[in-house]
Design a protein around this motif. Structure first.
Motif, PDB file in Angstrom:
ATOM      1  N   VAL A 243       0.838  -1.201   0.000  1.00 47.09           N
ATOM      2  CA  VAL A 243       0.000   0.000   0.000  1.00 47.09           C
ATOM      3  C   VAL A 243       0.870   1.248   0.000  1.00 47.09           C
ATOM      4  O   VAL A 243       0.606   2.215  -0.734  1.00 47.09           O
ATOM      5  N   ILE A 244       1.928   1.251   0.817  1.00 45.52           N
ATOM      6  CA  ILE A 244       2.830   2.401   0.863  1.00 45.52           C
ATOM      7  C   ILE A 244       3.418   2.681  -0.517  1.00 45.52           C
ATOM      8  O   ILE A 244       3.454   3.831  -0.979  1.00 45.52           O
ATOM      9  N   PHE A 245       3.847   1.623  -1.203  1.00 47.74           N
ATOM     10  CA  PHE A 245       4.488   1.810  -2.512  1.00 47.74           C
ATOM     11  C   PHE A 245       3.478   2.228  -3.587  1.00 47.74           C
ATOM     12  O   PHE A 245       3.778   3.082  -4.431  1.00 47.74           O
ATOM     13  N   ILE A 246       2.287   1.655  -3.558  1.00 49.84           N
ATOM     14  CA  ILE A 246       1.283   2.011  -4.571  1.00 49.84           C
ATOM     15  C   ILE A 246       0.846   3.460  -4.403  1.00 49.84           C
ATOM     16  O   ILE A 246       0.789   4.234  -5.371  1.00 49.84           O
ATOM     17  N   LEU A 247       0.540   3.845  -3.164  1.00 50.02           N
ATOM     18  CA  LEU A 247       0.149   5.236  -2.942  1.00 50.02           C
ATOM     19  C   LEU A 247       1.326   6.180  -3.197  1.00 50.02           C
ATOM     20  O   LEU A 247       1.127   7.346  -3.548  1.00 50.02           O
ATOM     21  N   GLY A 248       2.554   5.651  -3.040  1.00 48.78           N
ATOM     22  CA  GLY A 248       3.728   6.454  -3.352  1.00 48.78           C
ATOM     23  C   GLY A 248       3.768   6.886  -4.806  1.00 48.78           C
ATOM     24  O   GLY A 248       4.216   7.996  -5.125  1.00 48.78           O
ATOM     25  N   VAL A 249       3.291   6.030  -5.713  1.00 47.09           N
ATOM     26  CA  VAL A 249       3.264   6.381  -7.135  1.00 47.09           C
ATOM     27  C   VAL A 249       2.352   7.580  -7.370  1.00 47.09           C
ATOM     28  O   VAL A 249       2.694   8.520  -8.101  1.00 47.09           O
ATOM     29  N   PHE A 250       1.201   7.570  -6.733  1.00 51.26           N
ATOM     30  CA  PHE A 250       0.266   8.690  -6.898  1.00 51.26           C
ATOM     31  C   PHE A 250       0.770   9.941  -6.178  1.00 51.26           C
ATOM     32  O   PHE A 250       0.477  11.069  -6.593  1.00 51.26           O
ATOM     33  N   THR A 251       1.554   9.724  -5.117  1.00 49.24           N
ATOM     34  CA  THR A 251       2.192  10.850  -4.442  1.00 49.24           C
ATOM     35  C   THR A 251       3.158  11.567  -5.378  1.00 49.24           C
ATOM     36  O   THR A 251       3.249  12.802  -5.376  1.00 49.24           O
ATOM     37  N   ILE A 252       3.881  10.798  -6.195  1.00 54.83           N
ATOM     38  CA  ILE A 252       4.803  11.402  -7.164  1.00 54.83           C
ATOM     39  C   ILE A 252       4.045  12.334  -8.109  1.00 54.83           C
ATOM     40  O   ILE A 252       4.475  13.453  -8.391  1.00 54.83           O
ATOM     41  N   LEU A 373       1.975  10.784   5.948  1.00 50.95           N
ATOM     42  CA  LEU A 373       2.937  10.616   7.035  1.00 50.95           C
ATOM     43  C   LEU A 373       2.381   9.707   8.123  1.00 50.95           C
ATOM     44  O   LEU A 373       3.065   8.797   8.611  1.00 50.95           O
ATOM     45  N   SER A 374       1.134   9.962   8.516  1.00 50.81           N
ATOM     46  CA  SER A 374       0.510   9.136   9.542  1.00 50.81           C
ATOM     47  C   SER A 374       0.360   7.695   9.062  1.00 50.81           C
ATOM     48  O   SER A 374       0.601   6.734   9.805  1.00 50.81           O
ATOM     49  N   MET A 375      -0.018   7.519   7.799  1.00 53.50           N
ATOM     50  CA  MET A 375      -0.229   6.182   7.237  1.00 53.50           C
ATOM     51  C   MET A 375       1.047   5.355   7.284  1.00 53.50           C
ATOM     52  O   MET A 375       1.033   4.172   7.635  1.00 53.50           O
ATOM     53  N   VAL A 376       2.193   5.970   6.941  1.00 55.95           N
ATOM     54  CA  VAL A 376       3.457   5.230   6.934  1.00 55.95           C
ATOM     55  C   VAL A 376       3.797   4.741   8.333  1.00 55.95           C
ATOM     56  O   VAL A 376       4.228   3.598   8.524  1.00 55.95           O
ATOM     57  N   THR A 377       3.612   5.594   9.342  1.00 56.51           N
ATOM     58  CA  THR A 377       3.938   5.170  10.709  1.00 56.51           C
ATOM     59  C   THR A 377       3.007   4.059  11.185  1.00 56.51           C
ATOM     60  O   THR A 377       3.383   3.263  12.045  1.00 56.51           O
ATOM     61  N   LYS A 378       1.796   3.996  10.641  1.00 57.72           N
ATOM     62  CA  LYS A 378       0.858   2.941  11.025  1.00 57.72           C
ATOM     63  C   LYS A 378       1.118   1.631  10.285  1.00 57.72           C
ATOM     64  O   LYS A 378       0.920   0.547  10.829  1.00 57.72           O
ATOM     65  N   LEU A 379       1.554   1.721   9.043  1.00 57.87           N
ATOM     66  CA  LEU A 379       1.699   0.527   8.216  1.00 57.87           C
ATOM     67  C   LEU A 379       3.094  -0.083   8.264  1.00 57.87           C
ATOM     68  O   LEU A 379       3.258  -1.285   8.016  1.00 57.87           O
ATOM     69  N   ALA A 380       4.117   0.716   8.550  1.00 52.43           N
ATOM     70  CA  ALA A 380       5.494   0.222   8.470  1.00 52.43           C
ATOM     71  C   ALA A 380       5.825  -0.681   9.657  1.00 52.43           C
ATOM     72  O   ALA A 380       5.538  -0.332  10.807  1.00 52.43           O
ATOM     73  N   PRO A 381       6.447  -1.857   9.419  1.00 52.69           N
ATOM     74  CA  PRO A 381       6.965  -2.676  10.527  1.00 52.69           C
ATOM     75  C   PRO A 381       7.989  -1.877  11.313  1.00 52.69           C
ATOM     76  O   PRO A 381       8.728  -1.065  10.746  1.00 52.69           O
ATOM     77  N   LEU A 382       8.055  -2.101  12.622  1.00 54.68           N
ATOM     78  CA  LEU A 382       8.935  -1.313  13.483  1.00 54.68           C
ATOM     79  C   LEU A 382      10.375  -1.325  12.989  1.00 54.68           C
ATOM     80  O   LEU A 382      11.041  -0.292  12.948  1.00 54.68           O
ATOM     81  N   ARG A 383      10.876  -2.509  12.578  1.00 50.95           N
ATOM     82  CA  ARG A 383      12.280  -2.623  12.202  1.00 50.95           C
ATOM     83  C   ARG A 383      12.605  -1.886  10.899  1.00 50.95           C
ATOM     84  O   ARG A 383      13.775  -1.744  10.541  1.00 50.95           O
TER      85      ARG A 383
END
Length: 473
Positions: A243-252, A373-383
């Motif tokens: 999801v992060i990567f797909i929405l990243g394309v539209f962010t571009i 920004l909020s979405m990335v912190t919610k979706l990203a694994p801690l590591r």
């Protein structure tokens, strides 16, 4: 989770949020003050480097791309080696050095102006790579998983960014004018802002952040997780990263249009906009504060609207699609400005076209940037927290390069073609934004499904609808 002084709160949020607010406010003041005058300095033949518009916008795109690409490296270093707190201090020091290098007067270094200029930009790029992803990640670290205050925290943090951005254009424009057109005075002003950011962080971090950001998150993750959780990414984590990567394309796509503000629209304001109010000429750099002013004005209103919508609040992908539509509407006003000129470069257009464009671009930004920004912190694994935040900024970096490349087409051909070129660019961005919004809207439900609960009740309803119809990868 790092240990935080739990008794220190302000307005229902950890006090550390407002420390990060202040740190980011002055760092963004520094960056946007420099950005407001960068292209103007490059094309100024009397007090600047005297470059062509095409070359200046191309350099602007490359620089802003690198500013957002290096957070990928800075995020990895913070996650695995130095921790977020050290990364912020080292990055801030490099950025302050970069601003003061740009401020070196030409008279001190005759014949080496361009070399020193590139050194200054290089220091800014490296410093930003360490600073940018890690302060954003630390905002998320202030809250436990599932804490409903997180989105509100990022809205507050985002307002800090834009208070700094608002002050930057007004102050740096005034400083340059008072210094007789000296762009070096403007860069020095930006350097002072970066020093203030560092002082705030060094003075209050231990008291208000506790141990947050001291230990590299990859190491912290290993300490907290069982052997089972140390295995490669789970299918749920993989879905969320998708999801992060797909929405990243539209962010571009969004930022490639939005970032015309510091490049093409900045030149348009300087060359083709009527800036006289009575006997006072509005400094071009002041227009760089319009977006930030609208952010501060509109952010609380947008936040209230989302809250009052309750279960009907749009999902993150739908908000992103709405952002692209609003971006397109903004460029419709810029098309109106070029129509008013009628192809005549001697005609000055009303500044209201620019202000209206910035207003709709701001509404779009509020539907995309803090949500992302909020979405990335919610979706990203801690590591992978800082690395994926760096990846998110990587998408913005690519967008900035595209923005500079697209904007540079205004300089193709002779002066008489510039208005027609600008109109083609504005129209092309608007059409691309609308088409992208439609595609994203059609994909929204599937993206929410892949978030696995990050969208709250909306996800629960969607999962019931899609149960048995969608295969989990």
């Amino acid at each position: 989770m790092n240990q935080l002084p739990t008794n220190k709160t302000m307005f229902g949020h950890p006090a550390g949020l407002f420390l990060l607010f202040g740190t980011e406010l002055w760092e963004r003041f520094s960056y946007y003050a420099m950005r407001a005058i960068l292209v103007l300095y490059l094309v100024d033949k009397a007090h600047g480097l005297g470059w062509s518009e095409a070359d200046a916008l191309s350099l602007y795109g490359t620089f802003t791309m690198l500013v957002y690409l290096t957070p990928l490296i800075g995020g990895w270093l913070a996650d695995n080696i130095i921790g977020q707190r050290k990364a912020i201090l080292i990055g801030g020091t490099l950025m302050a050095a970069g601003q003061f290098t740009l401020a070196a007067p030409h008279a001190w270094i005759p014949g080496a102006e361009v070399t020193v200029f590139y050194i200054g930009l290089g220091l800014l790029v490296m410093g930003n790579g360490l600073f940018k992803p890690n302060i954003s990640t630390m905002v998320g670290d202030l809250y436990e998983e599932g804490d409903h205050r997180r989105d509100g925290a990022f809205t507050i943090f985002y307002m800090g960014i834009n208070v700094g951005a608002f002050l930057s254009g007004i102050i740096v424009g005034t400083v340059v004018a008072a210094a007789g057109g000296s762009w070096q005075a403007g860069f020095a002003c930006a350097g002072v802002g970066m020093v203030l950011s560092l002082l705030i962080q060094m003075t209050f971090a231990q008291r208000l952040l506790g141990d947050i950001g001291k230990v590299p998150s990859a190491k912290l993750s290993k300490q907290q997780q069982t052997e089972e959780r140390k295995s490669p990414l789970t299918s749920e984590e993989f879905d969320r990263i998708k999801v992060i990567f797909i929405l990243g394309v539209f962010t571009i796509i969004f930022w490639a249009g939005f970032e015309q503000a510091g490049g093409l629209m900045n030149i348009y304001a300087d060359r083709y906009t009527e800036r006289m109010v009575g006997s006072f000429e509005v400094p071009t750099a002041w227009f760089q504060s319009v977006n930030a002013f609208f952010i501060v004005l509109c952010a609380p209103i947008i936040a209230v609207i989302w809250t009052r919508m309750g279960d009907k609040e749009p999902t993150s992908p739908v908000k992103f699609a709405l952002a692209l539509i609003l971006l397109a509407i903004g460029f419709v006003f810029m098309i109106g400005a070029t129509i008013q000129q009628g192809g005549d470069t001697s005609v000055k257009t009303s500044m209201m076209w620019l202000i209206a464009a910035y207003f709709f671009h701001t509404l779009g930004e509020l539907c995309l940037s803090p949500i992302g920004l909020s979405m990335v912190t919610k979706l990203a694994p801690l590591r992978l927290a800082s690395v994926l935040m760096g990846t998110w900024f990587f998408f913005t970096g690519l967008a900035n390069y595209v923005a500079g490349f697209v904007g540079s087409f205004i300089g193709h051909g002779d002066e008489s073609n510039m208005v027609d070129n600008a109109m083609s660019i504005f129209a092309g961005i608007a059409i691309t934004s609308v088409v992208s919004a439609i595609i994203l809207f059609l994909m929204a439900d599937k993206l929410v499904y892949w978030m696995h609960g990050a969208e709250g009740q909306q996800h629960d309803k969607l999962e019931e609808e899609l149960e048995g119809a969608a295969e989990h990868q």
